[in-house]
Design a protein around this motif. Structure first.
Motif, short mmCIF file in Angstrom:
data_model
loop_
_atom_site.label_atom_id
_atom_site.label_comp_id
_atom_site.label_asym_id
_atom_site.label_seq_id
_atom_site.Cartn_x
_atom_site.Cartn_y
_atom_site.Cartn_z
N ALA A 353 0.74 -1.23 -0.11
CA ALA A 353 -0.05 -0.04 0.03
C ALA A 353 0.85 1.27 -0.05
CB ALA A 353 -0.85 -0.08 1.18
N GLU A 354 2.06 1.19 0.89
CA GLU A 354 2.69 2.33 0.82
C GLU A 354 3.39 2.81 -0.51
OE1 GLU A 354 7.15 3.86 2.49
OE2 GLU A 354 6.39 1.95 2.97
N ALA A 355 3.68 1.79 -1.37
CA ALA A 355 4.10 2.09 -2.78
C ALA A 355 3.17 3.03 -3.54
CB ALA A 355 4.30 0.73 -3.68
N TYR A 356 1.83 2.63 -3.46
CA TYR A 356 0.91 3.39 -4.13
C TYR A 356 0.98 4.90 -3.55
CZ TYR A 356 -0.81 -0.69 -6.66
OH TYR A 356 -0.70 -1.96 -7.30
N PHE A 357 0.83 5.09 -2.09
CA PHE A 357 0.82 6.39 -1.71
C PHE A 357 2.16 7.05 -2.06
CE2 PHE A 357 -2.09 4.29 1.49
CZ PHE A 357 -3.27 4.87 1.16
N LEU A 358 3.07 6.54 -2.04
CA LEU A 358 4.38 7.24 -2.49
C LEU A 358 4.20 7.69 -4.03
CD1 LEU A 358 7.04 4.94 -1.06
CD2 LEU A 358 6.65 7.26 -0.17
N ARG A 359 3.55 6.76 -4.76
CA ARG A 359 3.40 7.06 -6.38
C ARG A 359 2.44 8.11 -6.37
NH1 ARG A 359 1.93 1.38 -9.20
NH2 ARG A 359 1.77 3.05 -10.99
N ALA A 360 1.46 8.34 -5.44
CA ALA A 360 0.35 9.40 -5.55
C ALA A 360 1.09 10.67 -5.36
CB ALA A 360 -0.86 8.93 -4.69
N LYS A 379 -6.12 3.36 -4.85
CA LYS A 379 -5.53 2.01 -4.89
C LYS A 379 -4.77 1.72 -3.55
CE LYS A 379 -4.81 -1.89 -6.88
NZ LYS A 379 -5.93 -2.98 -6.92
N GLY A 380 -4.06 2.80 -3.02
CA GLY A 380 -3.17 2.54 -1.89
C GLY A 380 -4.32 2.42 -0.76
N ILE A 381 -5.28 3.13 -0.65
CA ILE A 381 -6.54 2.77 0.43
C ILE A 381 -6.98 1.49 0.23
CG2 ILE A 381 -8.58 3.30 1.22
CD1 ILE A 381 -8.24 6.17 0.34
N ARG A 433 -2.58 16.66 -0.91
CA ARG A 433 -1.20 16.33 -0.57
C ARG A 433 -1.68 15.64 1.06
NH1 ARG A 433 3.86 16.64 -2.43
NH2 ARG A 433 2.79 18.11 -3.81
N GLU A 434 -2.49 16.43 1.84
CA GLU A 434 -2.61 16.17 3.17
C GLU A 434 -3.34 14.69 3.24
OE1 GLU A 434 -4.72 18.00 7.16
OE2 GLU A 434 -4.73 19.02 5.39
N GLN A 435 -4.29 14.43 2.32
CA GLN A 435 -5.04 13.23 2.33
C GLN A 435 -4.05 12.14 2.03
OE1 GLN A 435 -7.75 14.68 -0.83
NE2 GLN A 435 -9.52 14.17 0.72
N ILE A 436 -3.24 12.36 0.96
CA ILE A 436 -2.33 11.27 0.70
C ILE A 436 -1.33 10.85 2.06
CG2 ILE A 436 -0.47 10.69 -0.66
CD1 ILE A 436 -1.47 12.26 -2.94
N LEU A 437 -0.88 11.76 2.56
CA LEU A 437 0.09 11.69 3.70
C LEU A 437 -0.79 11.17 4.87
CD1 LEU A 437 3.17 11.79 3.35
CD2 LEU A 437 1.80 13.17 1.72
N THR A 438 -2.10 11.52 5.16
CA THR A 438 -2.59 11.18 6.26
C THR A 438 -3.00 9.52 6.12
OG1 THR A 438 -3.61 13.30 6.77
CG2 THR A 438 -4.69 11.43 7.55
N GLN A 439 -3.63 9.09 4.84
CA GLN A 439 -3.96 7.98 4.47
C GLN A 439 -2.69 7.08 4.52
OE1 GLN A 439 -6.74 6.13 4.43
NE2 GLN A 439 -8.05 7.96 4.73
N LYS A 440 -1.56 7.45 4.21
CA LYS A 440 -0.24 6.70 4.18
C LYS A 440 0.06 6.34 5.71
CE LYS A 440 3.97 8.14 3.50
NZ LYS A 440 5.38 8.64 2.73
N TRP A 441 -0.14 7.50 6.52
CA TRP A 441 0.03 7.37 7.90
C TRP A 441 -0.79 6.11 8.47
CZ3 TRP A 441 -3.37 9.09 11.96
CH2 TRP A 441 -2.87 8.68 13.18
N ILE A 442 -1.89 6.12 8.40
CA ILE A 442 -2.91 5.13 8.69
C ILE A 442 -2.22 3.86 8.08
CG2 ILE A 442 -5.29 4.07 8.80
CD1 ILE A 442 -6.14 6.97 8.34
N ALA A 443 -2.06 3.81 6.87
CA ALA A 443 -1.59 2.60 6.08
C ALA A 443 -0.20 1.83 6.68
CB ALA A 443 -1.52 2.44 4.73
N LEU A 444 0.68 2.90 7.18
CA LEU A 444 1.91 2.37 7.87
C LEU A 444 1.83 1.67 8.94
CD1 LEU A 444 4.02 5.27 6.91
CD2 LEU A 444 4.34 3.10 5.83
N PHE A 445 0.67 1.90 9.84
CA PHE A 445 0.64 1.10 10.95
C PHE A 445 0.94 -0.16 11.04
CE2 PHE A 445 -1.86 -0.52 14.52
CZ PHE A 445 -1.57 0.00 15.70
N SER A 458 7.16 15.84 5.57
CA SER A 458 6.01 16.37 5.04
C SER A 458 5.27 17.44 5.70
CB SER A 458 5.20 15.44 4.32
OG SER A 458 4.31 14.59 5.50
N GLY A 459 5.04 17.26 6.83
CA GLY A 459 4.35 17.87 7.82
C GLY A 459 2.94 17.40 8.21
N TYR A 460 2.66 16.32 7.27
CA TYR A 460 1.48 15.39 7.38
C TYR A 460 1.50 14.12 7.99
CZ TYR A 460 -0.43 19.63 4.76
OH TYR A 460 -0.83 20.59 4.37
#
Length: 520
Positions: A353-360, A379-381, A433-445, A458-460
């Protein structure tokens, strides 16, 4: 007298061979091996592969130790990323108090337990028949070292294993440049020898699947490219596009986990049984407001109320013992993340999932990421939800299009909502950008190590200010930026540590930003 890191390097090779041979010969000749590294040049193929197993576990502060994960990550990065918050009165790390006797476990795991077997593997795999072994070891070394430099900034890197009384530190910029070089060269060689046997079942992440290691390496390269995107944007674009062109992690089968079983357990799960942390208010606001189906996968309802409830980071003792913040009134880890499952739940290394958020995020930067930001974000979500066992298409689609907003946790501190972004992709670039980084944060857990690095860069996602900070260099309304250099190495390598202070660009404290941390 040779430097202590070098001595530890040799000692651990001996200990690794004890584990491999289940014999007494290494112990019997301990003093000779400790002073004569030439005795370690006769490793056979089985020995080399067994050393890689140890390097993998120790690189993630996992495996056999009961405290390494907690001291290396649980009490630090996981809190600084605001995944969890401390509810134990004895622990001040949630108030930015750097307990060096704890954090030194990260240094020890890296430099005396993970790197020695890796360096031995690299030394012993220089033939045409061992190119796959060598390449994968190089990839894993990059993974281990990027985690270390993202804690401290400058660290010993190019002189590791040198026969010197002083082991110098490298600047973080020079380290990153070499990390990119290593990943490119290792993937090029591995691709050219993709069918060559590698570590087999001694590889406790991918079971010797070389193609998965290529995708892992490219995703790591993409991660590092985003990390430097504000300080070296042209290089970041070049590295990111090369990583995506080479093929990043894309399927659930690409998810990287450390196997558990036998004497090796999930370090996160092991620490959960000590009842010393709870879900943060940050997670409560986001997951609760979004009605996120991952809430029950991460956390359990409180014992007394049956509701999900977090606590604020940075509480003092009086606030920790207040009834509203009592462990029985707040949310601890889910069953899958408790000690009862520590031999069942594998340890997280990296998700597809992280790969998709990085690409986004790369697509927002105008880079060629093989897709548009919105599609990659969605797709990351989806991939994160599926990683956690949420497979119903209607549930996934409903969540992706949700307009729910983060909630106000309220509680003891009457905490407001964290932010105002929905899950549904916005038309406003900075909101995107905030949405992508926030969802990535959830996904990294629960991988707080990477989450904290991503937040600093990033600040997010936005974080709540600490309730209190014990650190005079980092006020409660600021984000902690790094771990100061360790007394552990000052005691053994004083001249090098002193010289490294000039590489920081600021004082050796927790407020000084790392090389790549320039935007916010």
């Amino acid at each position: 007298m040779k430097h202590q890191i070098l001595t530890h390097f040799r000692v651990y090779l001996c200990l690794s061979l004890v584990i491999l041979t289940i014999g007494s010969g290494c112990t019997k000749n301990y003093s000779e091996l400790n002073t004569d590294p030439t005795r370690l040049t006769t490793l056979n193929s089985g020995d080399v592969k067994g050393l890689f197993t140890n390097a993998q576990y120790m690189g993630m502060y996992s495996g056999r130790s009961s405290s390494e994960y907690q001291y290396a990550q649980g009490f630090f990065a996981d809190l600084f990323a605001q995944y969890s918050a401390i509810t134990a009165t004895f622990d001040p790390t949630d108030r930015y108090n750097i307990a060096q006797e704890w954090i030194q476990e990260q240094w020890i795991a890296t430099y005396t337990k993970s790197l020695p077997p890796l360096m031995s593997i690299l030394k012993e795999t220089k033939t045409p028949e061992t190119k796959a072994l060598n390449s994968i070891a190089r990839i894993w070394k990059v993974f281990v070292m990027h985690r270390a430099t993202d804690y401290y900034g400058p660290i010993p890197y190019s002189k590791i294993g040198s026969d010197s009384t002083v082991v110098s530190y490298d600047s973080q910029k020079s380290i990153y440049l070499d990390l990119f070089k290593e990943l490119k060269e290792a993937t090029d060689v591995l691709n050219a020898n993709i069918a060559q046997p590698s570590y087999g079942d001694k590889d406790v992440i991918y079971n010797g699947d070389n193609r998965k290691w290529v995708r892992f390496a490219n995703t790591l390269r993409l991660r590092l490219a985003l990390r430097i995107s504000d300080v070296e944007p042209a290089m970041a674009k070049l590295e990111a596009e090369a990583a995506v062109a080479g093929g990043t992690m894309a399927e659930l089968s690409d998810d990287a986990y450390l196997k558990v079983g036998g004497v090796n357990y999930n370090g996160y799960n092991r620490q959960s049984g000590w009842n010393e942390f709870r879900m943060s208010s940050t997670m409560e606001s986001v997951l609760g407001g979004y009605d996120d189906p991952r809430m029950s996968k991460f956390w359990a309802p409180s014992v007394n109320t049956g509701k999900y409830a977090g606590v604020r980071n940075g509480m003092n003792v009086a606030e920790i013992v207040a009834p509203a913040n009592d462990p029985d009134n707040t949310s601890g880890p889910s069953d899958a993340l408790l000690p009862g499952s520590m031999f069942k739940t594998p340890s997280t290394v990296m998700y597809s999932a992280e790969a998709y958020f990085l690409r986004a995020e790369g697509a927002l930067n105008g880079w060629n990421m093989g897709g548009a930001a919105e599609a990659l974000y969605e797709k990351g979500i989806e991939m994160s939800l599926r990683t956690w066992g949420i497979t119903d298409n209607a549930t996934i689609n409903s969540y992706i299009k949700s307009t729910n907003l983060p909630k106000a946790p309220g509680g003891y501190f009457n905490t407001p909502a964290l932010t105002d972004i929905p899950v549904k992709f916005s038309s406003v670039p900075e909101k995107q950008r905030e949405q992508i980084l926030t969802q990535k944060w959830i996904a990294l857990f629960p991988e707080g190590h990477e989450a904290w690095a991503s937040i600093r860069r990033s600040g997010y996602p936005k974080l709540y200010p600490l309730v209190h900070s014990d650190n005079p260099d980092v006020p409660a309304n600021k984000i902690i930026r790094r771990i100061p250099f360790l007394n552990y190495d000052r005691d053994r390598n004083a001249a090098a540590v002193k010289a490294a202070e000039a590489l920081l660009g600021g004082p050796d404290n927790a407020a000084t930003r790392l090389w790549w941390d320039v935007k916010h």
